[in-house]
Design a protein around this motif. Sequence first.
Motif, PDB file in Angstrom:
ATOM      1  N   SER A  96       0.850  -1.185   0.000  1.00  0.00           N
ATOM      2  CA  SER A  96       0.000   0.000   0.000  1.00  0.00           C
ATOM      3  C   SER A  96       0.886   1.235   0.000  1.00  0.00           C
ATOM      4  CB  SER A  96      -0.931   0.005   1.213  1.00  0.00           C
ATOM      5  OG  SER A  96      -0.195   0.121   2.403  1.00  0.00           O
ATOM      6  N   PHE A  97       0.346   2.321  -0.501  1.00  0.00           N
ATOM      7  CA  PHE A  97       1.019   3.611  -0.472  1.00  0.00           C
ATOM      8  C   PHE A  97      -0.048   4.687  -0.399  1.00  0.00           C
ATOM      9  CE2 PHE A  97       0.164   2.821  -4.893  1.00  0.00           C
ATOM     10  CZ  PHE A  97      -0.169   4.061  -5.433  1.00  0.00           C
ATOM     11  N   SER A  98       0.325   5.869   0.053  1.00  0.00           N
ATOM     12  CA  SER A  98      -0.632   6.957   0.253  1.00  0.00           C
ATOM     13  C   SER A  98      -0.334   8.131  -0.659  1.00  0.00           C
ATOM     14  CB  SER A  98      -0.585   7.447   1.701  1.00  0.00           C
ATOM     15  OG  SER A  98      -0.879   6.401   2.576  1.00  0.00           O
ATOM     16  N   VAL A  99      -1.395   8.801  -1.072  1.00  0.00           N
ATOM     17  CA  VAL A  99      -1.296  10.050  -1.826  1.00  0.00           C
ATOM     18  C   VAL A  99      -2.351  11.006  -1.276  1.00  0.00           C
ATOM     19  CG1 VAL A  99      -0.429   8.946  -3.925  1.00  0.00           C
ATOM     20  CG2 VAL A  99      -2.875   9.301  -3.654  1.00  0.00           C
ATOM     21  N   VAL A 100      -2.220  12.277  -1.612  1.00  0.00           N
ATOM     22  CA  VAL A 100      -3.179  13.275  -1.153  1.00  0.00           C
ATOM     23  C   VAL A 100      -3.770  13.991  -2.360  1.00  0.00           C
ATOM     24  CG1 VAL A 100      -3.511  15.400   0.191  1.00  0.00           C
ATOM     25  CG2 VAL A 100      -1.964  13.612   1.029  1.00  0.00           C
ATOM     26  N   GLY A 101      -5.111  14.050  -2.412  1.00  0.00           N
ATOM     27  CA  GLY A 101      -5.808  14.861  -3.398  1.00  0.00           C
ATOM     28  C   GLY A 101      -6.290  14.129  -4.634  1.00  0.00           C
ATOM     29  N   LYS A 102      -7.230  14.776  -5.293  1.00  0.00           N
ATOM     30  CA  LYS A 102      -7.891  14.200  -6.461  1.00  0.00           C
ATOM     31  C   LYS A 102      -6.930  14.000  -7.630  1.00  0.00           C
ATOM     32  CE  LYS A 102     -11.978  14.469  -9.337  1.00  0.00           C
ATOM     33  NZ  LYS A 102     -11.735  13.104  -9.767  1.00  0.00           N
ATOM     34  N   ALA A 103      -6.051  14.963  -7.874  1.00  0.00           N
ATOM     35  CA  ALA A 103      -5.115  14.842  -9.002  1.00  0.00           C
ATOM     36  C   ALA A 103      -4.207  13.626  -8.822  1.00  0.00           C
ATOM     37  CB  ALA A 103      -4.279  16.114  -9.144  1.00  0.00           C
ATOM     38  N   SER A 160      -6.856  -0.955  -5.392  1.00  0.00           N
ATOM     39  CA  SER A 160      -8.103  -0.418  -4.848  1.00  0.00           C
ATOM     40  C   SER A 160      -7.831   0.654  -3.800  1.00  0.00           C
ATOM     41  CB  SER A 160      -8.931  -1.544  -4.229  1.00  0.00           C
ATOM     42  OG  SER A 160      -8.223  -2.114  -3.135  1.00  0.00           O
ATOM     43  N   THR A 161      -8.878   1.431  -3.513  1.00  0.00           N
ATOM     44  CA  THR A 161      -8.886   2.398  -2.413  1.00  0.00           C
ATOM     45  C   THR A 161     -10.271   2.298  -1.777  1.00  0.00           C
ATOM     46  OG1 THR A 161      -9.835   4.266  -3.619  1.00  0.00           O
ATOM     47  CG2 THR A 161      -7.448   3.984  -3.769  1.00  0.00           C
ATOM     48  N   PHE A 162     -10.467   3.014  -0.697  1.00  0.00           N
ATOM     49  CA  PHE A 162     -11.790   3.057  -0.073  1.00  0.00           C
ATOM     50  C   PHE A 162     -12.645   4.161  -0.674  1.00  0.00           C
ATOM     51  CE2 PHE A 162      -9.463   1.021   3.537  1.00  0.00           C
ATOM     52  CZ  PHE A 162     -10.145  -0.183   3.486  1.00  0.00           C
ATOM     53  N   TYR A 163     -12.118   4.894  -1.633  1.00  0.00           N
ATOM     54  CA  TYR A 163     -12.799   6.062  -2.181  1.00  0.00           C
ATOM     55  C   TYR A 163     -13.209   5.848  -3.633  1.00  0.00           C
ATOM     56  CZ  TYR A 163     -10.990   8.609   1.842  1.00  0.00           C
ATOM     57  OH  TYR A 163     -10.711   9.032   3.105  1.00  0.00           O
ATOM     58  N   GLN A 164     -14.218   6.591  -4.036  1.00  0.00           N
ATOM     59  CA  GLN A 164     -14.594   6.733  -5.430  1.00  0.00           C
ATOM     60  C   GLN A 164     -14.211   8.151  -5.840  1.00  0.00           C
ATOM     61  OE1 GLN A 164     -15.891   4.231  -7.352  1.00  0.00           O
ATOM     62  NE2 GLN A 164     -15.522   2.959  -5.554  1.00  0.00           N
ATOM     63  N   SER A 165     -13.847   8.366  -7.075  1.00  0.00           N
ATOM     64  CA  SER A 165     -13.353   9.651  -7.551  1.00  0.00           C
ATOM     65  C   SER A 165     -14.226  10.850  -7.166  1.00  0.00           C
ATOM     66  CB  SER A 165     -13.154   9.606  -9.063  1.00  0.00           C
ATOM     67  OG  SER A 165     -12.576  10.797  -9.510  1.00  0.00           O
ATOM     68  N   PRO A 166     -15.570  10.801  -7.289  1.00  0.00           N
ATOM     69  CA  PRO A 166     -16.379  11.989  -6.985  1.00  0.00           C
ATOM     70  C   PRO A 166     -16.299  12.466  -5.529  1.00  0.00           C
ATOM     71  CG  PRO A 166     -17.667  10.386  -8.213  1.00  0.00           C
ATOM     72  CD  PRO A 166     -16.376   9.733  -7.852  1.00  0.00           C
ATOM     73  N   GLU A 167     -15.976  11.577  -4.585  1.00  0.00           N
ATOM     74  CA  GLU A 167     -15.956  11.981  -3.183  1.00  0.00           C
ATOM     75  C   GLU A 167     -14.589  12.457  -2.701  1.00  0.00           C
ATOM     76  OE1 GLU A 167     -17.512   8.438  -1.331  1.00  0.00           O
ATOM     77  OE2 GLU A 167     -15.663   7.331  -1.607  1.00  0.00           O
ATOM     78  N   ILE A 168     -13.627  12.587  -3.592  1.00  0.00           N
ATOM     79  CA  ILE A 168     -12.274  12.983  -3.215  1.00  0.00           C
ATOM     80  C   ILE A 168     -12.087  14.474  -3.432  1.00  0.00           C
ATOM     81  CG2 ILE A 168      -9.822  12.667  -3.715  1.00  0.00           C
ATOM     82  CD1 ILE A 168     -10.520   9.819  -4.594  1.00  0.00           C
ATOM     83  N   THR A 169     -11.506  15.146  -2.418  1.00  0.00           N
ATOM     84  CA  THR A 169     -11.168  16.564  -2.535  1.00  0.00           C
ATOM     85  C   THR A 169      -9.664  16.704  -2.703  1.00  0.00           C
ATOM     86  OG1 THR A 169     -10.763  16.943  -0.186  1.00  0.00           O
ATOM     87  CG2 THR A 169     -13.071  17.081  -0.944  1.00  0.00           C
TER      88      THR A 169
END
Length: 173
Positions: free
Chosen positions: A36-43, A76-85
């Motif tokens: 796993s790895f982490s990123v911040v933000g929609k882009a 995978s992630t726990f998020y879907q694109s529309p809910e990411i800021t």
Amino acid sequence: MTQLMINNVNFHVDMFEEKMITDANTGEELKRLNFSFSVVGKAAYDKYDAFFEDPYFEVTNMETKETLTLKNISHSTFYQSPEITDHTNIVFRVKLQQEPVKAKEQVKNEQPTENTVNEMLLSRIKFKALVELLEEKGLLTEKELYTKIEEVAERDFDILRDEVSHSKKEVKA
């Protein structure tokens, strides 16, 4: 923390697990990487979500210097694109695995054939559409077309054959 180089992109992974599994069809021992790895933000989410759509990756474990070609099993992630800021912290979970040698050989032998057929069909469709359009507009007759085809074939056949042969070698490599 482990560092992985994947298709020439450096990843600092938070969780890393390497294990051996047995392929049910061939009985081969295959390496599987879960990380796993982490990123911040929609882009960043969009960038890495698209990155992990590829079917195969060249992966180097920077600690052991081992390099493998691995098949993409999942990401995978726990998020879907529309809910990411722009401030959402996103954790990607990725699973990559070696393929059995027999499966790799089969894919290498079949894939260029399928690609070649698709390219030929697309070229013929484009050619036919262009000819029909030129004939409908009265800009070309069948005789003119075949005369020009013979002229271009005589002039460019060897050059085009060499280009196609060169592309084929790159696919096999």
